[in-house]
Write a protein that holds these residues in place. Structure first.
Motif, PDB file in Angstrom:
ATOM      1  N   UNK A 257      -2.045   6.094  -2.470  1.00  0.00           N
ATOM      2  CA  UNK A 257      -2.187   6.268  -1.036  1.00  0.00           C
ATOM      3  C   UNK A 257      -1.927   7.730  -0.668  1.00  0.00           C
ATOM      4  N   UNK A 258      -2.871   8.307   0.060  1.00  0.00           N
ATOM      5  CA  UNK A 258      -2.724   9.711   0.472  1.00  0.00           C
ATOM      6  C   UNK A 258      -1.657   9.827   1.568  1.00  0.00           C
ATOM      7  N   UNK A 259      -1.272  11.040   1.842  1.00  0.00           N
ATOM      8  CA  UNK A 259      -0.277  11.287   2.877  1.00  0.00           C
ATOM      9  C   UNK A 259      -0.783  10.819   4.237  1.00  0.00           C
TER      10      UNK A 259
ATOM     11  N   UNK B 205      -0.715   7.122   4.336  1.00  0.00           N
ATOM     12  CA  UNK B 205       0.673   6.671   4.405  1.00  0.00           C
ATOM     13  C   UNK B 205       1.216   6.773   5.824  1.00  0.00           C
ATOM     14  N   UNK B 206       0.931   7.879   6.487  1.00  0.00           N
ATOM     15  CA  UNK B 206       1.396   8.055   7.862  1.00  0.00           C
ATOM     16  C   UNK B 206       0.775   7.030   8.800  1.00  0.00           C
ATOM     17  N   UNK B 207      -0.504   6.779   8.614  1.00  0.00           N
ATOM     18  CA  UNK B 207      -1.199   5.785   9.429  1.00  0.00           C
ATOM     19  C   UNK B 207      -0.636   4.385   9.179  1.00  0.00           C
ATOM     20  N   UNK B 208      -0.425   4.066   7.918  1.00  0.00           N
ATOM     21  CA  UNK B 208       0.148   2.764   7.563  1.00  0.00           C
ATOM     22  C   UNK B 208       1.570   2.627   8.102  1.00  0.00           C
ATOM     23  N   UNK B 209       2.338   3.697   8.014  1.00  0.00           N
ATOM     24  CA  UNK B 209       3.710   3.683   8.520  1.00  0.00           C
ATOM     25  C   UNK B 209       3.718   3.409  10.023  1.00  0.00           C
ATOM     26  N   UNK B 210       2.839   4.075  10.748  1.00  0.00           N
ATOM     27  CA  UNK B 210       2.739   3.881  12.201  1.00  0.00           C
ATOM     28  C   UNK B 210       2.363   2.437  12.521  1.00  0.00           C
TER      29      UNK B 210
ATOM     30  N   UNK C 170       0.832  -1.205   0.000  1.00  0.00           N
ATOM     31  CA  UNK C 170       0.000   0.000   0.000  1.00  0.00           C
ATOM     32  C   UNK C 170       0.866   1.255   0.000  1.00  0.00           C
ATOM     33  N   UNK C 171       1.960   1.233   0.780  1.00  0.00           N
ATOM     34  CA  UNK C 171       2.842   2.397   0.832  1.00  0.00           C
ATOM     35  C   UNK C 171       3.536   2.638  -0.505  1.00  0.00           C
ATOM     36  N   UNK C 172       3.813   1.576  -1.225  1.00  0.00           N
ATOM     37  CA  UNK C 172       4.459   1.705  -2.532  1.00  0.00           C
ATOM     38  C   UNK C 172       3.481   2.134  -3.616  1.00  0.00           C
ATOM     39  N   UNK C 173       2.194   2.005  -3.328  1.00  0.00           N
ATOM     40  CA  UNK C 173       1.157   2.405  -4.278  1.00  0.00           C
ATOM     41  C   UNK C 173       1.120   3.926  -4.393  1.00  0.00           C
TER      42      UNK C 173
END
Length: 71
Positions: free
Chosen positions: A24-26, A29-34, A18-21
């Protein structure tokens, strides 16, 4: 967190995709990163616990081997 290593690792793979997609909005991305960091720490903790168990098991096994040889 109550996931097995395999479950957590699979979730990490999905997050990475998803992050590489580019879709994905910022904020996403931040939520996924966390979430990914949390899963990463969980996986490392599980691996550390497994390594400690193996290390303890090996120490006990070696001690038992020496005791058998002495008899």
């Amino acid at each position: 967190m109550n996931l097995t290593y395999e479950e957590a690792y699979k979730k990490l793979e999905v997050i990475l995709e998803k992050l590489e997609s580019k879709n994905t909005s910022l904020d996403q991305s931040l939520s996924l990163y966390e979430e990914g960091i949390s899963l990463y720490k969980h996986c490392n903790r599980l691996l550390g616990d497994a390594q400690l168990k193996i290390s303890k098991f090996n120490q006990v096994g070696i001690e038992e081997d020496f005791n058998i040889m002495e008899e």
